[in-house]
Structures are given as C-alpha cells and as structure tokens.
Design an enzyme around this catalytic site. Sequence first.
Site, short mmCIF file in Angstrom:
data_model
loop_
_atom_site.label_atom_id
_atom_site.label_comp_id
_atom_site.label_asym_id
_atom_site.label_seq_id
_atom_site.Cartn_x
_atom_site.Cartn_y
_atom_site.Cartn_z
N CYS A 2 0.73 -1.22 0.05
CA CYS A 2 0.08 0.06 0.12
C CYS A 2 0.81 1.32 0.00
CB CYS A 2 -0.95 0.01 1.41
SG CYS A 2 -2.54 0.79 1.23
N ARG A 27 -3.01 4.27 5.46
CA ARG A 27 -3.38 3.81 4.32
C ARG A 27 -3.84 2.07 4.83
NH1 ARG A 27 -1.31 4.76 -0.98
NH2 ARG A 27 -0.95 6.86 -1.09
N TRP A 74 -0.39 -4.20 1.91
CA TRP A 74 -1.44 -4.91 1.90
C TRP A 74 -1.67 -6.08 1.18
CZ3 TRP A 74 -6.30 -4.88 -0.61
CH2 TRP A 74 -7.59 -4.93 0.28
N GLY A 100 0.31 -2.27 -6.41
CA GLY A 100 -0.49 -2.49 -7.47
C GLY A 100 -0.62 -4.09 -7.80
N GLU A 478 -24.32 4.28 5.01
CA GLU A 478 -22.93 4.68 5.39
C GLU A 478 -22.89 4.56 6.98
OE1 GLU A 478 -19.29 6.74 5.81
OE2 GLU A 478 -20.47 5.69 4.17
N LYS A 482 -19.69 2.10 8.38
CA LYS A 482 -18.82 2.52 9.37
C LYS A 482 -18.74 1.69 10.49
CE LYS A 482 -17.11 6.13 7.57
NZ LYS A 482 -17.21 5.28 6.47
N GLU A 485 -16.86 -1.61 9.35
CA GLU A 485 -15.45 -1.29 9.05
C GLU A 485 -14.56 -1.39 10.27
OE1 GLU A 485 -14.58 1.78 5.25
OE2 GLU A 485 -15.81 2.76 6.91
N HIS A 501 -40.01 -7.04 2.78
CA HIS A 501 -39.63 -7.73 1.60
C HIS A 501 -38.30 -8.55 2.12
CE1 HIS A 501 -42.44 -5.55 -0.84
NE2 HIS A 501 -42.46 -4.60 -0.27
N LYS A 600 -6.66 2.60 3.10
CA LYS A 600 -7.20 3.93 2.90
C LYS A 600 -7.31 4.36 1.40
CE LYS A 600 -8.65 8.00 4.39
NZ LYS A 600 -9.79 8.10 4.78
#
Length: 605
Positions: A2, A27, A74, A100, A478, A482, A485, A501, A600
């Site tokens: 990363c 990150r 990472w 990458g 969101e 959070k 995460e 439903h 990140k």
Amino acid sequence: MCGIVAGVTQRNIVPMLLDGLKRLEYRGYDSCGVAVLQQGAPRRVRTLARVRALETDVTAEALDGSTGVAHTRWATHGVPAIDNAHPIFSRDEIAVVHNGIIENYEELRESLREQGYVFNSQTDTEVIAHLIHSHYCGDLLAAVHNTTRVLRGAYAIAVICRDEPRRVIGARQGSPLVVGLGDDSAFLASDTFALANCARRFIYLEDGDIADIVHGEVRIIDPDGHEVARDIRAVAKHEDDAELGAYRHYMQKEIFEQPLAVARTAGHVHSLDTEPFGNAAPEMLTGIERVLMLGCGTSHYAALTARGWFERLAGVTAHAEISSEFRYRDHVKERGTLVVPISQSGETADTLAALRYAQSMGEALTLTICNVAASAMVRQSRWAFITQAGPEIGVASTKAFTTQLAALFLLALTIGRRRGRISDDEAVVYLRQLAGLPDALRSVLAREPQIMAWAEELHGKENALFLGRGLHFPIALEGALKLKEISYIHAEGYPAGELKHGPLALVTDAMPVMVTAPNDVLLDKLKSNVQEVCARGGQLYVIADADTQFTSSPGMRVIQMPAYYGPLSPVLHVIAFQLLAYHVACLRGTDVDKPRNLAKSVTVE
C-alpha cells in the site's frame, strides 16, 4: 499495495524512510520493511508487526545507508508472511517495492523459471525484481524500462541495485507515485504526505513515466524512452492537521474536525455572485440535463445522497454508479451529461478507470470532486472542485464524506440556479443553511455522551440493521458501513420500506435496529416501519429530529437531534452514526484507525 518511500540522500536515509512509513500507516497494511545499500550490498529488515516494531528491528540490525526503499504492504498476491513482505530481492542484487497488481505475473513467472530464477515468495512483485535483474546490463534505468514494456496491470515501483549505489528508479502505471525534491536529496513516495518532513517540492508522475534519481538529481522519461519535463509543484505543510493532539484516535479527531472542514469547503461561497465551480460555470452548467456520479464505498453513498438534491434542486436526472461496476457495462451517452467522479484521494483505481471509460465513450463534461488538488483524477478531468477536508488519516472516511456532501449540494444548487429551477430568493435560503451547517454539526457532536451510552449496550452485538428513507437511506448505508469497517460487527443498511420484503425476518429481541428519523415528508411512513420492528420485539435505536414525537420506551432508545435541517439534514445524522461506530469499536478494542484487511487509498482493482 500500500505505501512506498524511497530515495537518495547525502546522509543516513533510514530515519527518513521510517518517518515516511509512519505517515503512510493510515493507508492500512499487514507487513512492512526497509532495504538500503550498505557495504556494497542491499540489506533489509521486514516484519509482520507495525512500523514501530520495524524501527526497533532496524536499530538492532544497525541498518544504515544513503540509498534505500521502504514499504507498507497490504496483501494481495500471497498471505501476510515475511517472505511476501517488501522489499523483494532478486539474487541479492536488485531490491524492489511495489504497489499494484501485475495481471500477467503467472506467465512471466513461468518464463523466468525457465531462465533459472527461483521464487521465494507468492507475490507478483517478485516477477518484477527478477525481470529487472534479467534485463540488467550495467544500466538500471534501461533494465526498468525494458521490464515495464512487458508488465500488464497496475504498478508503482521503486528499485535500487547493488552495482549503482547512488541511484533509485521509480515507475508508475495506474498507481500513484510522486517525486519529492529536498535540498540535497530526492525521494519517491506514494503521496506527498509521506515526505512532509523531507520535501516541499514535488513532481507528480504521469502514467508510463519512469523517474531516474541519481545523486539527488532527477530526470523523467516517457514510455518511449524520451526525456520529458513535468511541472514541479510546491505543497504546503499540513503538520497541524496531521497531529493527533489530545484525541485518542485520528478517526475521533477527524469526526470533530467536520464543522471546520465543512466551513472551509463551502465558506468561500458568500453570495449569489460567487461561482464555486470556477471556469465550469456558468455556460457549461446551464446546459446540463443529466448528472452521472461515479464513486466507491463512502463516496458512492455521497453520490446516492446527492442524487436527491440534483433531482429536487436542479431538476435534472441523476445517477449514482459504483465505479467498479460501471466500467464493465455498455454506457449509453446522453446529451448534456456531466460526469462527476468522487474520491477522497483522487487516486481510487476503479473510479479513475470509470472516468476514463466514460471519456472514451465520448463524455467530455467531467468535474471531479476530490480532496487532493494534484491527484490523477483531478488532472484527468476537465474541471474540479477541491474539498477542504485536510489530511484524513483514519481509514474509515468521515470528514471527507461530509465535505463531499457539501460540494455536491453546492453543485446541485449551482446547476439549479443556472437552469432557472431555483429563484434567487430560494438560493439565498439554501446558502444560509449551508453557512449555518458547521454550528448545526457542533450541536450533534455535543450529543456524544448519549451516543457513548448506546455504544455500551451495542458493543457486544454481532449484527445490526440500519434503516432510513429518502435522502436518509444512503445515511443508513453509510452508518452500517462505518460500524462494520471499524468494529467488525456485521451491519446492513436498508430502505425502511423494504423491511417487509426480507430483512424483517432477521428482527428479534437480539437484533439492534438503528433508525435515522428526520422530520420530513416521509416521517409517517417511517413511523409505520418502526412499528413493524416493535411488533417483532426488535431493539430500536432512533436518531430523531426535534418534534418528531419519538420518545424513549421499552425497546426503543431515542436521541433527540436539532430541528429538521431541510435537504442538508443527512449531513447531521451521519455524524451521530460516525460517533456510534467509533465508540463501539473502542469498546471492542479494535484498531480503529487501521481496521484489518482495509486500505485508505485503494489503488488496485
């Protein structure tokens, strides 16, 4: 991926490399390492622990040299293991760090094995190291150039060689890499923040560029091997913003910085005469008939929220697309479309690729909303709006999200005015609301003690539902993001009207159900959905505007918010969910700023 830091100096570079890695910790990573040229050979130290442990190991090994590379990894190809940690060596002569993914690494690996190369890791990066070694004939630049010709995929690399002790080569394709210029040194890094203590002037490499740093001097060549000139840009320091100060975590600090960040982002728009989008207005925005927003994760939820603003305030069709999906569909070009990529870093690989795909399909009107002025996405777009969030260190986005919302609201308001959808008097009202938003956010932050009490009840749970309607449905998404995460609690966001439903089957007295309840036209509908949860014994936690007549009772906890804040109400409610996730995570003892498996800046697909 990363994080990359590398360079050539006139003194021991190791402290600078370690400082850069510390700055890149935000990150996310699961291993890290440093390599320098010392006593005629590359030497390295790698660890699966944090950078502070690497620092201890480096001291114990007496690592010292003026040329070096460093990395926080990472895991992508290969599990987190010492053999897979960077820097990666080839025959103790070449050292490489890489962000990458090399897509054709398997066929390259087979070819290299046939040449006698032995692979000691599971990484795609080792292919790069061996390729450079196989091409090396006394010129590291030529070896890297020839290597990049056969690589397919995304990469940013930094390379050092035993036989050229005062040289570092960097190359980028689809993954960010900058050159930092010091007084008597030059560096490579994933972003400028990593070099905050080493450099003030930077060169932002373009895709295909190769940077050749020799004795602190830099030259850039393009994919054809021709030397090219790139602009040198000065970057101001952000040390005060990046210091933790009295806060326990960066995420906590960044949550409380949101009133100031929003004020900075929208504060320059004082009157109807202000053009917040510069040369993108007024002519261009007048003819907009459709807005296509591209984003990932939190940025996608910002787009989903803004979709309602564009439809209501601007009277235009609006679409919010997940970047990683959009680029693999057949795109239908429509007249008057404004493409709006949204990204905190401006380097998000999927969103950058989606932007380029839209442009390849003939979409010429592009406006990036981003927090980094010199990012690839900004440079790729015709226009840009730079949010003023400042450095965001915590992996879970907070102030980047709310400043994106402020920017998108301004864009919807601007298009609405240009199209005659909003009168001058109405625009004045909206601008006043936006100007008052920082104070309204502070009033939500003042409810932290109540939110902490909820966290005490919730931190032992393993599942949660988040419900919202209309503009607040993306806020439910969101809020769930959070929580999952940073606390690792499984959480899902739903439109409250979708309960019957499917999700209602999950509701029991063991299931906490979080509700965002603004005092808007959908309030009565939402109350009916809340009653559906009550009837099944669900445990409700309601963030409710004043005058909604939600009251605490057995099975229902209520935190009273300020009065309804109109179309900007979602910005207030998300603050409460951010605080809730933060305090739940603290009680569960997770690594709040660096949650497991997450990075990140996601610079690979």
